[in-house]
Design an enzyme around this catalytic site. Structure first.
Site, PDB file in Angstrom:
ATOM      1  N   ASP A 189      -0.093   3.711  -1.371  1.00 54.28           N
ATOM      2  CA  ASP A 189      -0.791   2.588  -1.988  1.00 54.28           C
ATOM      3  C   ASP A 189       0.266   1.534  -2.378  1.00 54.28           C
ATOM      4  O   ASP A 189       1.449   1.858  -2.509  1.00 54.28           O
ATOM      5  CB  ASP A 189      -1.526   3.107  -3.223  1.00 54.28           C
ATOM      6  CG  ASP A 189      -2.157   1.992  -4.016  1.00 54.28           C
ATOM      7  OD1 ASP A 189      -2.904   1.191  -3.422  1.00 54.28           O
ATOM      8  OD2 ASP A 189      -1.895   1.908  -5.239  1.00 54.28           O
ATOM      9  N   LEU A 190      -0.144   0.296  -2.575  1.00 48.12           N
ATOM     10  CA  LEU A 190       0.824  -0.754  -2.943  1.00 48.12           C
ATOM     11  C   LEU A 190       0.652  -1.198  -4.404  1.00 48.12           C
ATOM     12  O   LEU A 190       1.485  -0.898  -5.250  1.00 48.12           O
ATOM     13  CB  LEU A 190       0.675  -1.955  -1.992  1.00 48.12           C
ATOM     14  CG  LEU A 190       0.940  -1.667  -0.497  1.00 48.12           C
ATOM     15  CD1 LEU A 190       0.748  -2.930   0.334  1.00 48.12           C
ATOM     16  CD2 LEU A 190       2.346  -1.114  -0.286  1.00 48.12           C
ATOM     17  N   ASP A 191      -0.456  -1.915  -4.699  1.00 43.34           N
ATOM     18  CA  ASP A 191      -0.627  -2.475  -6.051  1.00 43.34           C
ATOM     19  C   ASP A 191      -0.668  -1.364  -7.110  1.00 43.34           C
ATOM     20  O   ASP A 191      -1.425  -0.392  -6.975  1.00 43.34           O
ATOM     21  CB  ASP A 191      -1.937  -3.276  -6.128  1.00 43.34           C
ATOM     22  CG  ASP A 191      -1.890  -4.532  -5.274  1.00 43.34           C
ATOM     23  OD1 ASP A 191      -0.804  -5.116  -5.127  1.00 43.34           O
ATOM     24  OD2 ASP A 191      -2.956  -4.928  -4.756  1.00 43.34           O
ATOM     25  N   ASP A 199      -1.728   5.270  -7.354  1.00 46.21           N
ATOM     26  CA  ASP A 199      -1.972   5.335  -8.799  1.00 46.21           C
ATOM     27  C   ASP A 199      -3.445   5.547  -9.158  1.00 46.21           C
ATOM     28  O   ASP A 199      -3.754   5.927 -10.275  1.00 46.21           O
ATOM     29  CB  ASP A 199      -1.524   4.022  -9.462  1.00 46.21           C
ATOM     30  CG  ASP A 199      -2.433   2.862  -9.073  1.00 46.21           C
ATOM     31  OD1 ASP A 199      -2.397   2.469  -7.882  1.00 46.21           O
ATOM     32  OD2 ASP A 199      -3.223   2.403  -9.921  1.00 46.21           O
TER      33      ASP A 199
END
Ligand SMILES: [Mg+2]
Length: 259
Positions: A8-10, A182
């Site tokens: 995941d990024l954000d 997250d």
């Protein structure tokens, strides 16, 4: 055996809330200069409410934050400029460009760049995001084989289809791929339900990890430690890998050969 990682990024590699605040401020400054009528009627909090309403009214755009934002801007510009469609089209696009500039002024968490390099030195790494971050623009693309986002794919995490699409592109079964992120629903439960190994990156440490989290780390550096302890060292250099992917069959043969 884990043979690849999707990330995941954000809020996994950087905090997204401060970047969104900067992006909203930057777009507001721009609107005040170029479209004061829009800026006066549509303050930052009002635009935020409008965007939430557009998102609620358009579930078909749930996978596409860019489309939600453009549609909100279209509404705000139409409300302020009337029926001048050319001015509205140009204004919406230029305002969105300003927003995207601000959205890419991000600060990775301190350990992230080092951890990405460590993970990518061991296994193929791919980005799997519901957001609209551009890794090229953030100068992080060199660590990733590809970036799959919900807007291009047409479905968002936690839909199993987007996890399976990433596995297919990696040429691997879901059981060989670890996904880390997250968000408990989008990342952890989504990856678990799709048959991947799920890793929760939890920087807060306030609640117990859910049963669907196979692994649980306090930061990306801890995931890199785990990958280094649980995957074989690669003999080819990152530069060799960066020269491009072989087709899937060759890729698998190569990986088996170096193990
Ligand atoms: Mg996230």
């Amino acid at each position: 055996m884990i043979r690849a990682v999707t990330l995941d990024l954000d809020d996994t590699l950087w905090a997204i809330a401060p970047a969104i605040v900067r992006a909203e401020q930057r777009m507001d400054d721009w609107l005040r200069r170029h479209f004061p009528a829009v800026a006066t009627r549509w303050s930052i909090p009002r635009l935020r409410e409008l965007r939430d309403r557009v998102a609620a009214e358009h579930p078909e755009l749930a996978h596409d934050f860019s489309a939600q934002r453009r549609l909100s801007l279209r509404h705000a510009f139409g409300d302020s400029l009337g029926s001048d469609h050319h001015a509205i089209d140009d204004g919406v696009e230029a305002a969105f460009v300003e927003f995207q500039h601000g959205r890419h002024e991000i600060e990775p968490y301190p350990e992230v760049l080092d951890a990405l390099a460590r993970i990518a030195a061991r296994v193929p790494l791919a980005a799997l995001t519901n957001g609209n971050a551009d890794l090229e623009r953030l100068r992080m693309a060199q660590h990733f084989q590809f970036s799959l986002n919900a807007r291009e794919f047409g479905r968002a995490k936690p839909d199993a289809a987007i996890f399976h699409a990433a596995c297919e592109r990696l040429g691997l079964a879901p059981s060989s791929v670890l996904h880390a992120g997250d968000d408990l629903d989008a990342d952890v439960r989504g990856a678990h339900a799709a048959g991947l190994t799920s890793a929760w990156i939890d920087r807060h440490g306030k609640i117990e990890p859910p049963a669907e989290a196979h692994l649980h780390f306090g930061c990306l550096g801890a995931l890199a430690d785990w990958i280094e302890a649980n995957t074989p060292e690669q003999t080819s250099s990152p530069a060799d890998k960066a020269r491009g992917r072989r087709d899937d069959a060759d890729h698998l043969r190569h990986r088996q050969g170096v193990r």
